[in-house]
Design a protein around this motif. Structure first.
Motif, PDB file in Angstrom:
ATOM      1  N   GLU A  49       0.866  -1.217   0.092  1.00 36.69           N
ATOM      2  CA  GLU A  49       0.026  -0.144   0.066  1.00 36.69           C
ATOM      3  C   GLU A  49       0.824   1.329   0.004  1.00 36.69           C
ATOM      4  O   GLU A  49       0.340   2.163   0.147  1.00 36.69           O
ATOM      5  CB  GLU A  49      -1.185  -0.065   1.134  1.00 36.69           C
ATOM      6  CG  GLU A  49      -2.000  -1.162   0.976  1.00 36.69           C
ATOM      7  CD  GLU A  49      -3.102  -1.043   2.093  1.00 36.69           C
ATOM      8  OE1 GLU A  49      -3.348  -0.142   2.862  1.00 36.69           O
ATOM      9  OE2 GLU A  49      -4.034  -1.970   2.016  1.00 36.69           O
ATOM     10  N   VAL A  50       2.144   0.918  -0.333  1.00 37.77           N
ATOM     11  CA  VAL A  50       3.024   2.238  -0.337  1.00 37.77           C
ATOM     12  C   VAL A  50       2.698   3.065  -1.870  1.00 37.77           C
ATOM     13  O   VAL A  50       2.923   2.235  -2.767  1.00 37.77           O
ATOM     14  CB  VAL A  50       4.243   2.062  -0.165  1.00 37.77           C
ATOM     15  CG1 VAL A  50       5.506   3.198  -0.700  1.00 37.77           C
ATOM     16  CG2 VAL A  50       4.738   1.550   1.303  1.00 37.77           C
ATOM     17  N   ILE A  51       2.527   4.008  -1.884  1.00 38.08           N
ATOM     18  CA  ILE A  51       2.233   4.740  -3.460  1.00 38.08           C
ATOM     19  C   ILE A  51       3.365   5.220  -3.728  1.00 38.08           C
ATOM     20  O   ILE A  51       3.582   5.028  -5.118  1.00 38.08           O
ATOM     21  CB  ILE A  51       1.171   5.810  -3.007  1.00 38.08           C
ATOM     22  CG1 ILE A  51      -0.104   5.313  -2.409  1.00 38.08           C
ATOM     23  CG2 ILE A  51       0.929   6.741  -4.460  1.00 38.08           C
ATOM     24  CD1 ILE A  51      -0.768   4.390  -3.501  1.00 38.08           C
ATOM     25  N   GLY A  52       4.364   5.808  -3.152  1.00 38.40           N
ATOM     26  CA  GLY A  52       5.535   6.268  -3.607  1.00 38.40           C
ATOM     27  C   GLY A  52       6.784   6.733  -2.626  1.00 38.40           C
ATOM     28  O   GLY A  52       6.391   6.937  -1.650  1.00 38.40           O
ATOM     29  N   VAL A  53       7.883   6.561  -2.969  1.00 33.87           N
ATOM     30  CA  VAL A  53       9.059   6.921  -2.275  1.00 33.87           C
ATOM     31  C   VAL A  53       9.785   8.196  -2.845  1.00 33.87           C
ATOM     32  O   VAL A  53      10.177   7.777  -4.202  1.00 33.87           O
ATOM     33  CB  VAL A  53       9.994   5.862  -1.977  1.00 33.87           C
ATOM     34  CG1 VAL A  53      10.915   6.129  -0.946  1.00 33.87           C
ATOM     35  CG2 VAL A  53       8.901   4.686  -1.325  1.00 33.87           C
ATOM     36  N   GLU A  54      10.208   9.243  -2.382  1.00 36.71           N
ATOM     37  CA  GLU A  54      10.758  10.270  -2.963  1.00 36.71           C
ATOM     38  C   GLU A  54      11.999  10.766  -2.056  1.00 36.71           C
ATOM     39  O   GLU A  54      11.675  10.910  -0.685  1.00 36.71           O
ATOM     40  CB  GLU A  54       9.772  11.595  -3.235  1.00 36.71           C
ATOM     41  CG  GLU A  54       8.452  11.260  -3.977  1.00 36.71           C
ATOM     42  CD  GLU A  54       8.726  11.450  -5.651  1.00 36.71           C
ATOM     43  OE1 GLU A  54       9.405  12.483  -5.843  1.00 36.71           O
ATOM     44  OE2 GLU A  54       8.553  10.502  -6.189  1.00 36.71           O
ATOM     45  N   GLU A  55      12.961  11.159  -2.462  1.00 38.53           N
ATOM     46  CA  GLU A  55      13.952  11.709  -1.945  1.00 38.53           C
ATOM     47  C   GLU A  55      13.591  13.270  -1.460  1.00 38.53           C
ATOM     48  O   GLU A  55      12.801  13.834  -2.346  1.00 38.53           O
ATOM     49  CB  GLU A  55      15.327  12.051  -2.827  1.00 38.53           C
ATOM     50  CG  GLU A  55      16.114  10.591  -2.689  1.00 38.53           C
ATOM     51  CD  GLU A  55      15.769   9.477  -4.004  1.00 38.53           C
ATOM     52  OE1 GLU A  55      14.744   9.963  -4.816  1.00 38.53           O
ATOM     53  OE2 GLU A  55      16.204   8.531  -4.027  1.00 38.53           O
ATOM     54  N   GLY A  56      14.164  13.759  -0.361  1.00 40.03           N
ATOM     55  CA  GLY A  56      13.772  14.911   0.024  1.00 40.03           C
ATOM     56  C   GLY A  56      12.565  15.260   0.720  1.00 40.03           C
ATOM     57  O   GLY A  56      11.861  14.097   0.820  1.00 40.03           O
ATOM     58  N   ARG A  57      11.999  16.384   0.872  1.00 47.25           N
ATOM     59  CA  ARG A  57      10.826  16.710   1.654  1.00 47.25           C
ATOM     60  C   ARG A  57       9.834  17.201   0.396  1.00 47.25           C
ATOM     61  O   ARG A  57       9.832  18.237  -0.184  1.00 47.25           O
ATOM     62  CB  ARG A  57      10.916  17.771   2.709  1.00 47.25           C
ATOM     63  CG  ARG A  57      12.168  17.429   3.680  1.00 47.25           C
ATOM     64  CD  ARG A  57      12.234  18.416   4.743  1.00 47.25           C
ATOM     65  NE  ARG A  57      11.309  18.538   5.629  1.00 47.25           N
ATOM     66  CZ  ARG A  57      11.166  17.651   6.927  1.00 47.25           C
ATOM     67  NH1 ARG A  57      12.339  16.751   6.993  1.00 47.25           N
ATOM     68  NH2 ARG A  57      10.292  17.908   7.651  1.00 47.25           N
ATOM     69  N   VAL A  58       8.984  16.369   0.156  1.00 48.08           N
ATOM     70  CA  VAL A  58       7.931  16.334  -0.829  1.00 48.08           C
ATOM     71  C   VAL A  58       6.452  16.554  -0.522  1.00 48.08           C
ATOM     72  O   VAL A  58       6.055  15.832   0.563  1.00 48.08           O
ATOM     73  CB  VAL A  58       8.285  15.389  -1.860  1.00 48.08           C
ATOM     74  CG1 VAL A  58       7.505  15.335  -3.042  1.00 48.08           C
ATOM     75  CG2 VAL A  58       9.705  15.094  -2.364  1.00 48.08           C
ATOM     76  N   GLU A  59       5.931  17.122  -1.122  1.00 49.50           N
ATOM     77  CA  GLU A  59       4.483  17.630  -1.007  1.00 49.50           C
ATOM     78  C   GLU A  59       3.705  17.582  -2.307  1.00 49.50           C
ATOM     79  O   GLU A  59       4.487  18.142  -3.164  1.00 49.50           O
ATOM     80  CB  GLU A  59       4.173  18.736  -0.283  1.00 49.50           C
ATOM     81  CG  GLU A  59       4.839  19.122   0.829  1.00 49.50           C
ATOM     82  CD  GLU A  59       4.000  20.164   1.693  1.00 49.50           C
ATOM     83  OE1 GLU A  59       2.686  20.296   1.643  1.00 49.50           O
ATOM     84  OE2 GLU A  59       4.573  20.549   2.810  1.00 49.50           O
TER      85      GLU A  59
END
Ligand SMILES: CCCCCCCCCCCCC/C=C/[C@@H](O)[C@H](COP(=O)(O)O)NC(=O)CCCCC
Ligand SMILES: Nc1ncnc2c1ncn2[C@@H]1O[C@H](COP(=O)(O)OP(=O)(O)O)[C@@H](O)[C@H]1O
Ligand SMILES: [Ca+2]
Length: 587
Positions: A49-59
């Motif tokens: 159920e993880v939708i995505g993983v992004e580097e940094g602080r993302v909104e």
């Protein structure tokens, strides 16, 4: 830090709080460490159920923004909440920004999480073909897709080819003829009619490629390889509601992204050895047919056209003569009155999967077992009833929708290879009103002396001989004649363009004009009530009255998982809207 294959464990910070984070392969958990033991709470997200993983602080909402800090990463995942009025759960995008002690550790977390995603959700789509009906429902399909769905697909790394339709049946024709290489699934942004187009396109394409003849009612059809996702933007949105439990574009988009997979039974409708249409929700004669025929004249009202037409048709107080024959399903497996509900992970449907596909390697025997249902040897198994009906309905699933939260048949199953046949015999107007009204509550609409429900594998409907002649006269009278030379079934879509041509040889099928004028004008404006109604097939009017209908178990797959049991999912002690334990419990 500990690391074995996909397992990873370390301290991570969320804001200024320190957590012990663990990735086990199937789950990603984090527990606050500097808290007193009694208050310690673990947040656990299934990797699937993880939708995505992004580097940094993302909104990503209201707009995408990235603060590219080298020790941080952001995880997006499914977060559940109660939907209030519906039975299913709303899914929302949860987001947590984590900080690591070093960039190396951050890179390890992002690498491991992404690898776990690939391993544990094999059906996640990479590329989708999206059809938007700009005129469905309240005409908000385009806005719904671009503002709510597209940003989520982008976040999840899904590429999509979007087609905004310019005419009815464009989506169906595209799926029948164009190159579909590289697509993992097809997304429908619209209502039940738009879904039906996609269903017909995909089933037709699959049978063409398999060299199977759809006109043969006894053929064992090939299941479709591409999944279908439904982003609700229509009027009834029954297929979405009955398979997801809520009408909510974000919930649907998240089910598509994680590659959920829900098999669905499909009902074929034949007339005189020619395929007329497929149906998944409502194949209804009498009341539901008349409501649809009437509603087409009031399309400008949007979804309200069904309420208006429902009232008008109810007031016209009609019933119709007919002969209904049905082939009962095995009563030992399930019953339409067993008061169970087909929920996510349904046991009846899972057992059906084994039954339906266990001999698939032995294609010959599967084909002959289906054929035998229609052979003269088994004619005795068919049950036949004749009389006057308010309505005759067949549904492969519950057909729940916002108007009727438990649906036409609350205990029907999405993928058990059967349908429920509901016979409502002619009765006094108040009795019928009570029957209709019970669809809006939890009261049992089958517990009425003039209602019968049967779990079936196939249904035939025909007119008594004297009505057949009367119907023919009626059709001739109202249309100014039919081209008897042609002998074709012409199915005309709601917007008026041609859907399909199938040779029948009878020449008794209704023309487009008859379909939209006969039932209602005769019933309300003239003194004589019509002898025949029309069939409502998932919101399309069928051109034929006499039909043979058969259920094909699990013929298509949706990006859905059935209705989640809200009560079982929320036992964390928190109120729903405060609950941040998104973990799927007790399945
Ligand atoms: C006194 C209260 C009466 C309430 C009656 C409620 C009965 C509701 C049952 C609804 C079953 C719906 C099955 C789905 C049908 C759709 O495929 C079809 C087309 O939908 P769309 O593409 O979104 O236009 N919808 C209908 O045929 C509408 C039926 C409405 C009947 C009142
Ligand atoms: N661009 C278009 N113009 C006209 N009709 C269309 C178009 N695209 C799709 N359709 C047809 O519109 C019908 C209704 O669409 P649907 O999305 O189900 O809306 P609703 O739920 O409001 O009926 C479908 O039968 C579909 O074939
Ligand atoms: Ca079923």
């Amino acid at each position: 830090m500990e690391e074995t294959d996909l397992r990873l464990e370390s301290s991570l910070w969320v804001g200024n709080k320190r957590y012990r984070a663990v990735l086990t392969g199937w789950h990603f958990n984090w527990t606050e460490v500097d808290k007193k033991n009694i208050d310690k709470k673990t947040i656990s997200v299934p990797v699937a159920e993880v939708i995505g993983v992004e580097e940094g602080r993302v909104e990503i909402l209201p707009q995408k923004s990235i603060e590219d800090t080298d020790k941080d990463f952001t995880v997006f995942y499914v977060k559940r909440s109660s939907s209030g009025s519906s039975y299913g759960l709303l899914w929302r995008l949860g987001r947590t920004q984590f900080s690591c002690l070093s960039r190396v550790l951050r890179d390890q977390w992002t690498k491991h999480l992404r690898a776990a995603l690939k391993t544990h959700s094999p059906l996640r789509p990479n590329r989708l073909l999206v059809f938007i009906n700009p005129f469905g429902g309240k005409e908000k399909g385009r806005k719904i897709y671009h503002s709510l769905v597209a940003p989520l697909f982008e976040l999840a790394g899904i590429s999509s080819h979007v087609i905004v339709t310019e005419r009815a049946n464009q989506a169906r024709d595209h799926l029948l003829k164009k190159d579909l290489t590289g697509f993992d699934g097809v997304v429908c942004v619209g209502g039940d009619g738009m879904f039906s187009e996609i269903l017909h396109g995909l089933i037709g394409r699959t049978q063409q490629e398999a060299g199977l003849c759809e006109n043969d009612p006894a053929a064992t059809l090939q299941p479709c390889p591409l999944h279908i996702g439904i982003v609700p933007a229509g009027s009834t949105d029954c297929v979405c509601y009955a398979t997801v439990g809520v009408i909510d574009p974000v919930t649907s988009a998240l089910h598509i992204i994680i590659g959920d997979s829900q098999p669905l039974d499909v009902c074929s409708v034949h007339h005189a050895s020619a395929l007329v249409r497929y149906s998944v929700s409502l194949l209804g004669y009498g009341f539901y047919g008349d409501v649809l025929a009437e509603s087409e004249k009031h399309r400008w009202m949007g979804p309200l056209r069904y309420d208006y037409s429902g009232t008008m048709v109810y007031l016209s107080n009609r019933s119709y003569a007919g002969i209904v024959q049905y082939l009962p399903a095995d009563p030992l497996l399930s019953s339409p009155r067993d008061r169970t509900r087909c929920l996510s992970g349904c046991g009846v449907c899972s057992r059906s999967t084994e039954r339906l596909f266990s001999h698939s390697s032995d294609a010959g025997s599967l084909y002959s077992s289906h054929l035998s249902q229609f052979s003269s040897d088994t004619e005795g198994e068919w049950v036949s009833v004749e009389g006057r009906f308010r309505c005759v309905s067949l549904t492969c699933m519950s057909s729940s929708c916002p108007k009727s939260p438990l649906g036409l048949s609350p205990s029907a199953h999405l993928a058990d290879g059967t349908g429920d046949l509901i016979l409502v015999w002619d009765t006094h107007p108040l009795g019928f009103l009570k029957f209709l009204y019970r669809h809006t509550s939890t009261q049992d609409q089958f517990d009425m002396p003039f209602v019968e429900v049967h779990r079936v594998k196939a249904v035939r409907f025909s007119l008594p001989p004297e009505k057949e002649e009367e119907a023919y006269e009626e059709i001739r009278g109202s249309s100014g004649g039919i081209d008897e030379e042609a002998g074709y079934i012409e199915t005309v879509s709601r917007s008026g363009s041609q859907v399909s041509l199938a040779e029948t040889g009878t020449g008794r099928e209704m023309t487009k004009e008859q379909k939209t004028t006969t039932p209602f004008l005769c019933g309300l404006c003239c003194s004589k009530a019509p002898a025949v109604s029309v069939w409502n097939c998932d919101g399309e009017i069928l051109p034929t009255t006499e039909i043979l209908s058969r259920i094909h178990g699990q013929l298509v797959r949706l990006y859905a998982r059935g209705i989640e049991d809200g009560a079982a999912m929320h036992n964390c002690g928190e109120e729903n809207d405060k609950c941040d334990s998104r973990y799927t419990l007790h399945k």
